[in-house]
Design an enzyme around this catalytic site. Structure first.
Site, PDB file in Angstrom:
ATOM      1  N   GLY A  57       0.824  -1.194   0.000  1.00 47.09           N
ATOM      2  CA  GLY A  57       0.000   0.000   0.000  1.00 47.09           C
ATOM      3  C   GLY A  57       0.859   1.243   0.000  1.00 47.09           C
ATOM      4  O   GLY A  57       2.067   1.181   0.265  1.00 47.09           O
ATOM      5  N   CYS A  84       5.321  -6.059   1.324  1.00 46.00           N
ATOM      6  CA  CYS A  84       5.685  -4.646   1.354  1.00 46.00           C
ATOM      7  C   CYS A  84       5.075  -3.969   2.583  1.00 46.00           C
ATOM      8  O   CYS A  84       5.502  -4.219   3.698  1.00 46.00           O
ATOM      9  CB  CYS A  84       5.269  -3.974   0.045  1.00 46.00           C
ATOM     10  N   TYR A  85       4.064  -3.116   2.435  1.00 41.31           N
ATOM     11  CA  TYR A  85       3.428  -2.486   3.592  1.00 41.31           C
ATOM     12  C   TYR A  85       2.915  -3.547   4.560  1.00 41.31           C
ATOM     13  O   TYR A  85       2.979  -3.359   5.789  1.00 41.31           O
ATOM     14  CB  TYR A  85       2.277  -1.586   3.129  1.00 41.31           C
ATOM     15  N   HIS A 173       7.729  -7.361  -4.243  1.00 42.17           N
ATOM     16  CA  HIS A 173       6.411  -7.739  -4.757  1.00 42.17           C
ATOM     17  C   HIS A 173       6.505  -9.017  -5.596  1.00 42.17           C
ATOM     18  O   HIS A 173       6.829  -8.963  -6.779  1.00 42.17           O
ATOM     19  CB  HIS A 173       5.818  -6.597  -5.593  1.00 42.17           C
ATOM     20  N   GLU A 175       4.102 -10.690  -6.725  1.00 44.55           N
ATOM     21  CA  GLU A 175       2.965 -10.810  -7.631  1.00 44.55           C
ATOM     22  C   GLU A 175       3.214 -10.190  -8.998  1.00 44.55           C
ATOM     23  O   GLU A 175       2.463 -10.463  -9.949  1.00 44.55           O
ATOM     24  CB  GLU A 175       1.712 -10.172  -6.995  1.00 44.55           C
ATOM     25  N   SER A 227     -25.525  -9.574 -25.098  1.00 44.70           N
ATOM     26  CA  SER A 227     -24.872  -8.590 -25.952  1.00 44.70           C
ATOM     27  C   SER A 227     -24.114  -9.244 -27.099  1.00 44.70           C
ATOM     28  O   SER A 227     -23.765  -8.586 -28.070  1.00 44.70           O
ATOM     29  CB  SER A 227     -23.891  -7.759 -25.124  1.00 44.70           C
ATOM     30  N   GLY A 228     -23.839 -10.530 -26.967  1.00 44.37           N
ATOM     31  CA  GLY A 228     -22.988 -11.209 -27.934  1.00 44.37           C
ATOM     32  C   GLY A 228     -21.548 -11.286 -27.474  1.00 44.37           C
ATOM     33  O   GLY A 228     -20.724 -11.971 -28.080  1.00 44.37           O
ATOM     34  N   GLY A 229     -21.217 -10.589 -26.361  1.00 44.79           N
ATOM     35  CA  GLY A 229     -19.875 -10.656 -25.805  1.00 44.79           C
ATOM     36  C   GLY A 229     -19.688 -11.886 -24.938  1.00 44.79           C
ATOM     37  O   GLY A 229     -20.632 -12.631 -24.653  1.00 44.79           O
ATOM     38  N   VAL A 230     -18.464 -12.094 -24.494  1.00 50.60           N
ATOM     39  CA  VAL A 230     -18.123 -13.298 -23.734  1.00 50.60           C
ATOM     40  C   VAL A 230     -18.846 -13.325 -22.387  1.00 50.60           C
ATOM     41  O   VAL A 230     -19.401 -14.350 -21.990  1.00 50.60           O
ATOM     42  CB  VAL A 230     -16.597 -13.385 -23.529  1.00 50.60           C
ATOM     43  N   ASP A 231     -18.853 -12.202 -21.668  1.00 49.20           N
ATOM     44  CA  ASP A 231     -19.393 -12.191 -20.308  1.00 49.20           C
ATOM     45  C   ASP A 231     -20.874 -12.566 -20.274  1.00 49.20           C
ATOM     46  O   ASP A 231     -21.287 -13.455 -19.523  1.00 49.20           O
ATOM     47  CB  ASP A 231     -19.195 -10.818 -19.665  1.00 49.20           C
ATOM     48  N   SER A 232     -21.677 -11.878 -21.079  1.00 53.01           N
ATOM     49  CA  SER A 232     -23.117 -12.165 -21.055  1.00 53.01           C
ATOM     50  C   SER A 232     -23.409 -13.556 -21.604  1.00 53.01           C
ATOM     51  O   SER A 232     -24.333 -14.233 -21.145  1.00 53.01           O
ATOM     52  CB  SER A 232     -23.897 -11.115 -21.839  1.00 53.01           C
ATOM     53  N   SER A 233     -22.600 -14.024 -22.566  1.00 54.95           N
ATOM     54  CA  SER A 233     -22.823 -15.352 -23.138  1.00 54.95           C
ATOM     55  C   SER A 233     -22.533 -16.451 -22.120  1.00 54.95           C
ATOM     56  O   SER A 233     -23.302 -17.407 -21.986  1.00 54.95           O
ATOM     57  CB  SER A 233     -21.943 -15.541 -24.384  1.00 54.95           C
ATOM     58  N   LYS A 373     -11.646 -11.671 -15.920  1.00 62.21           N
ATOM     59  CA  LYS A 373     -11.951 -11.888 -17.332  1.00 62.21           C
ATOM     60  C   LYS A 373     -11.351 -13.182 -17.862  1.00 62.21           C
ATOM     61  O   LYS A 373     -12.016 -13.946 -18.573  1.00 62.21           O
ATOM     62  CB  LYS A 373     -11.434 -10.708 -18.161  1.00 62.21           C
TER      63      LYS A 373
END
Length: 517
Positions: A57, A84-85, A173, A175, A227-233, A373
């Protein structure tokens, strides 16, 4: 849940890298969640984490009103990793001095003194590159701890408790990609230190989520704005697996889609999945709203307003009695308002279906709200979505309207559709599509002089955009091989009537945005 997953709690102290910690842990097939450090010890015990990570942080432990967690957490018997923090906070709580005012940003060479636990698989006295980003540090570990790694500038770059507690701290870090063996360090924390089981997989998620959806919806019915996008599908297919034909999907064709997009969505959902799909062709309404509109914000508002009206009217007509609305809300949407700097009292609602108002008469079903995603794509593959669909580049809700600079007309839409289709076809033919975050064509509001067939032309100019990115927050332009760009330009000019000049956008984000409007 059908699976009893081990899960890791990440307490977010405001680091820009906190989401990266979560992504790295999930890549190891271990479930984790990000929460503010104000979570009480009682809440943490009830959540039953297998391990806890204290993020980095921007604060100093000596500042007033800095984020902290209950110091008794260190006595709770949980495996803990402070980054770190987070490490500095552990040191201060345990009685050590944190040295302020030593800024260090960039790569450093870490010398490992103890090749066990967090550094299992490393060699003692070996060096490995790590990434530092801090203003304070710890010179000497607290009493009851030992130094396990150092750098030339950090006497204690990592420490661990020696009194039987599984508490570790690192000043760097692990990550970030710049830490050469960061994945190994986090993996060691999960499996060597905390003893987690790698059960968080796409298949397990599908099984668990289908059970949750069935429990939530019961005998009810649901609608989904597709919508035709990945998320809604992916969200739609999860709900379909749970409740079958009691789900109705609504796809609004606003006339601003890419070439063949409506047909692709109809074919996939009707032929392959037999989902109840209502396609509402409202293109004339949208184009009428956009007639003469050139300002990009005015375009977005006009499209959003009309979308709400069309979706609600269609839902009322086709989804009579539906009590649930399916949305593709993702985990970054959920956690964006719970950072250490100013967590909200409640997590805000995210209406992904064209910006629906908050008072919609449905209970929300958000099966992807725990996923990033890339995890959504993995679930899509698990559900059998074809690769070309799962890996689709992001496409904005306003569609081609914000890729036509200036006035939107049927003629200009047709020019952009054809050019964009050629562009993506050539990218796929060159096997570059999966290496690009997003690629699209933009029709500019200018014309240029050209020579075609020994005759003077005065026609449209087209810009090509392609970027690489991890999350869309920052992006770099994609370095196309020159022969590929040349081939794309030649085909567009020869095959798309009305275009005589093609340019390539070589600006990064920032200062530019990915989309032009």
């Amino acid at each position: 849940m059908s699976h009893d997953h081990d899960r890791v709690l990440i307490l977010d102290f405001g680091s820009q890298f906190t989401q990266l910690i979560a992504r790295r842990i999930r890549e190891e097939s271990v479930y984790c969640e990000i929460h503010p450090p104000t979570r009480s010890l009682e809440w943490i015990r009830a959540w039953k984490p297998a391990a806890v990570v204290l993020s980095g942080g921007p604060s100093s432990v000596y500042d007033d009103d800095v984020p902290r967690t209950d110091p008794e957490l260190l006595q709770a018997g949980l495996p803990i990793l402070g980054i770190c923090y987070g490490m500095q906070l552990i040191a201060q709580v345990e009685g050590a001095e944190v040295t302020p005012g030593h800024r260090e940003y960039g790569r450093a060479e870490l010398t490992v003194h103890c090749a066990a636990g967090l550094f299992a698989g490393f060699e003692t006295a070996s060096e490995t590159t790590v990434w530092c980003s801090h203003g304070d540090h710890v010179d000497d570990p607290p009493e009851g701890y030992e130094r396990v790694a150092s750098t030339q500038t950090l006497p204690t770059a990592a420490f661990r408790a020696t009194d039987g507690r599984d508490i570790w701290g690192v000043q760097f870090h692990p990550e970030v990609a710049h830490t050469a063996r960061g994945d190994d360090i986090l993996s060691n924390f999960l499996f060597e230190v905390a003893g987690c089981r790698p059960t968080w997989t796409a298949g397990a998620f599908v099984e668990d989520t289908v059970e949750k959806i069935r429990a939530q919806i019961g005998d009810g019915t649901a609608i989904c704005g597709l919508s035709g996008g990945v998320d809604s599908s992916v969200a739609a297919l999860l709900v379909y697996r749970a409740i079958g034909d009691r789900l109705t999907c609504i796809f609004v064709d606003h006339g601003l889609l890419r070439k063949g997009e409506r047909q692709q969505v109809e074919t996939m959902f009707r032929s392959h999945y037999e989902v109840n799909l209502v396609v509402e062709d409202a293109s004339e309404l949208f184009l009428a709203d956009l007639d003469g509109v050139t300002d990009p914000e005015a375009k977005r508002k006009a499209i959003g307003k009309r979308f709400i009206e069309v979706f609600e009217a269609t839902a009322a007509r086709e989804g009579t009695g539906a009590g649930f609305l399916v949305q593709g809300t993702l985990y970054p949407d959920v956690i964006e308002s719970v950072s250490a700097g100013g967590p909200s009292v409640t997590i805000k609602s995210h209406h992904n279906v064209g910006g629906l108002p908050e008072d919609v008469p449905f209970e929300l079903v958000e099966p992807l709200r725990e996923l990033f995603k890339d995890e959504v794509r993995a679930v899509g593959r698990e559900l059998g979505l074809p690769h070309h669909f799962v890996g689709r580049h992001p496409f904005p809700g306003p569609g081609l309207a914000i890729r036509i600079l200036g006035e939107i007309t049927p003629e200009r839409l047709e020019i952009l559709r054809e050019a964009d289709a050629i562009y993506l076809e050539e990218i796929r033919a060159a096997e570059l599509y999966d290496h690009i975050w997003q690629a699209f064509a933009v029709l500019l509001p200018v014309r240029s002089v050209g020579v075609m067939g020994d005759a003077r032309t005065y026609e449209h100019v087209l810009a090509l955009r392609a970027v690489t990115s991890r999350d869309g927050m920052t992006a770099d332009w994609f370095p196309f091989p020159h022969d590929v760009l040349g081939r794309i330009s030649t085909r567009i000019i020869n095959e798309v009537e009305g275009v005589n000049r093609v340019t390539y956008d070589v600006s990064s984000k920032p200062p530019a945005t990915i989309e032009w409007e």
